[in-house]
Design an enzyme around this catalytic site. Structure first.
Site, PDB file in Angstrom:
ATOM      1  N   GLY A  53       0.839  -1.183   0.000  1.00  9.31           N
ATOM      2  CA  GLY A  53       0.000   0.000   0.000  1.00  9.31           C
ATOM      3  C   GLY A  53       0.879   1.240   0.000  1.00  9.31           C
ATOM      4  O   GLY A  53       2.058   1.180   0.373  1.00  9.31           O
ATOM      5  N   GLN A  58       2.888   9.715   1.471  1.00  9.40           N
ATOM      6  CA  GLN A  58       4.138   8.978   1.237  1.00  9.40           C
ATOM      7  C   GLN A  58       4.675   9.250  -0.166  1.00  9.40           C
ATOM      8  O   GLN A  58       5.864   9.041  -0.428  1.00  9.40           O
ATOM      9  CB  GLN A  58       3.919   7.473   1.378  1.00  9.40           C
ATOM     10  CG  GLN A  58       3.621   7.002   2.789  1.00  9.40           C
ATOM     11  CD  GLN A  58       3.548   5.498   2.820  1.00  9.40           C
ATOM     12  OE1 GLN A  58       2.561   4.913   2.409  1.00  9.40           O
ATOM     13  NE2 GLN A  58       4.605   4.853   3.277  1.00  9.40           N
ATOM     14  N   CYS A 105       6.838  -0.571   6.758  1.00 14.06           N
ATOM     15  CA  CYS A 105       6.350   0.632   6.078  1.00 14.06           C
ATOM     16  C   CYS A 105       7.467   1.181   5.192  1.00 14.06           C
ATOM     17  O   CYS A 105       8.614   1.260   5.633  1.00 14.06           O
ATOM     18  CB  CYS A 105       5.944   1.670   7.126  1.00 14.06           C
ATOM     19  SG  CYS A 105       5.323   3.196   6.408  1.00 14.06           S
ATOM     20  N   LEU A 106       7.116   1.569   3.968  1.00 14.89           N
ATOM     21  CA  LEU A 106       8.123   2.103   3.043  1.00 14.89           C
ATOM     22  C   LEU A 106       8.725   3.417   3.551  1.00 14.89           C
ATOM     23  O   LEU A 106       9.813   3.793   3.133  1.00 14.89           O
ATOM     24  CB  LEU A 106       7.515   2.321   1.651  1.00 14.89           C
ATOM     25  CG  LEU A 106       7.026   1.062   0.926  1.00 14.89           C
ATOM     26  CD1 LEU A 106       6.412   1.426  -0.415  1.00 14.89           C
ATOM     27  CD2 LEU A 106       8.141   0.043   0.754  1.00 14.89           C
ATOM     28  N   HIS A 147      -3.573   0.526   8.113  1.00 15.55           N
ATOM     29  CA  HIS A 147      -2.239   1.121   8.064  1.00 15.55           C
ATOM     30  C   HIS A 147      -2.238   2.357   7.155  1.00 15.55           C
ATOM     31  O   HIS A 147      -1.704   3.412   7.527  1.00 15.55           O
ATOM     32  CB  HIS A 147      -1.248   0.046   7.561  1.00 15.55           C
ATOM     33  CG  HIS A 147       0.165   0.501   7.397  1.00 15.55           C
ATOM     34  ND1 HIS A 147       1.207  -0.039   8.110  1.00 15.55           N
ATOM     35  CD2 HIS A 147       0.729   1.430   6.591  1.00 15.55           C
ATOM     36  CE1 HIS A 147       2.344   0.551   7.757  1.00 15.55           C
ATOM     37  NE2 HIS A 147       2.074   1.449   6.833  1.00 15.55           N
ATOM     38  N   GLU A 148      -2.845   2.227   5.971  1.00 17.50           N
ATOM     39  CA  GLU A 148      -2.821   3.334   5.000  1.00 17.50           C
ATOM     40  C   GLU A 148      -3.715   4.494   5.454  1.00 17.50           C
ATOM     41  O   GLU A 148      -3.347   5.657   5.285  1.00 17.50           O
ATOM     42  CB  GLU A 148      -3.245   2.842   3.614  1.00 17.50           C
ATOM     43  CG  GLU A 148      -2.365   1.749   3.019  1.00 17.50           C
ATOM     44  CD  GLU A 148      -0.880   2.064   3.054  1.00 17.50           C
ATOM     45  OE1 GLU A 148      -0.502   3.241   2.924  1.00 17.50           O
ATOM     46  OE2 GLU A 148      -0.081   1.119   3.223  1.00 17.50           O
ATOM     47  N   HIS A 151      -1.901   6.562   7.915  1.00 18.09           N
ATOM     48  CA  HIS A 151      -0.952   7.492   7.288  1.00 18.09           C
ATOM     49  C   HIS A 151      -1.611   8.847   7.011  1.00 18.09           C
ATOM     50  O   HIS A 151      -1.025   9.903   7.247  1.00 18.09           O
ATOM     51  CB  HIS A 151      -0.449   6.934   5.953  1.00 18.09           C
ATOM     52  CG  HIS A 151       0.782   6.098   6.065  1.00 18.09           C
ATOM     53  ND1 HIS A 151       1.950   6.554   6.626  1.00 18.09           N
ATOM     54  CD2 HIS A 151       1.048   4.826   5.668  1.00 18.09           C
ATOM     55  CE1 HIS A 151       2.868   5.597   6.577  1.00 18.09           C
ATOM     56  NE2 HIS A 151       2.354   4.535   6.010  1.00 18.09           N
TER      57      HIS A 151
HETATM   58 NI    NI Z   1       3.268   2.717   5.653  1.00 19.27          NI
END
Ligand code: NI
Length: 177
Positions: A53, A58, A105-106, A147-148, A151
């Site tokens: 995701g 991000q 997480c990226l 999670h997204e 963010h």
């Molecule tokens: Ni993330």
């Protein structure tokens, strides 16, 4: 891939966008060429970094949108996740079951931690056509959705951990005692 679709640089923890609630979009804005281009770039960026995701903040945009998707056949979730784009996401828990599992997480590279999430949630928002979107997710996809959406409210998974004792570098996982 269409000409001119760029892989975005993923913002890293410390970038102010990751800690601020983002701006919601109106349906006509969702349908604009710029925003349609953004979501294509987000999908390409997610693939490039092997993410499941990616949220707008991000991808360097202060906008309430996320993409998610996973090919079938991965060890993590063999069923895969259909490529999905949701604007202005809102989550409603369904039932009272929780599940604990590893997350990464990226924007927080190389680390993993155990996070407790709702097992089942309803996700509402706008689809890429600007029309109302509503779907129920359970298990791993529900975890990704939570999670997204976090963010876009300025939260990362570290904030959801019960302490930092399970936080570890990916390369050190599975070493045992
Ligand atoms: Ni993330």
């Amino acid at each position: 891939m269409s000409v001119g679709i760029a892989v975005r640089k993923v913002t890293q923890l410390g970038h102010p966008y990751l800690r601020r609630p983002v701006r919601r979009l109106k349906p006509e804005e969702v349908r604009s060429a710029d925003v349609q281009r953004l979501v294509r770039e987000m999908a390409v960026t997610m693939d490039e970094y092997d993410g499941v995701g990616l949220a707008g903040n991000q991808a360097g945009e202060d906008l309430a949108v996320f993409v998610m998707g996973l090919p079938k056949g991965t060890k993590r979730h063999p069923d895969g996740i259909q490529l999905t784009v949701v604007f202005n996401p809102e989550i409603r828990p369904i039932g009272d079951e929780w599940e604990e599992d590893w997350e990464g997480c990226l924007s927080v590279p190389d680390l993993r931690g155990m996070v407790r999430r709702r097992k089942k949630v309803e996700l509402t928002g706008l689809g890429p056509d600007g029309k109302a979107f509503k779907r129920v997710y359970e298990g791993f996809p529900a975890r990704v959705v939570q999670h997204e959406t976090d963010h876009l409210n300025g939260l990362v998974y570290l904030d959801r951990m019960d302490g930092l004792k399970t936080l570890c570098y990916l390369g050190e996982m599975g070493r045992g005692g």
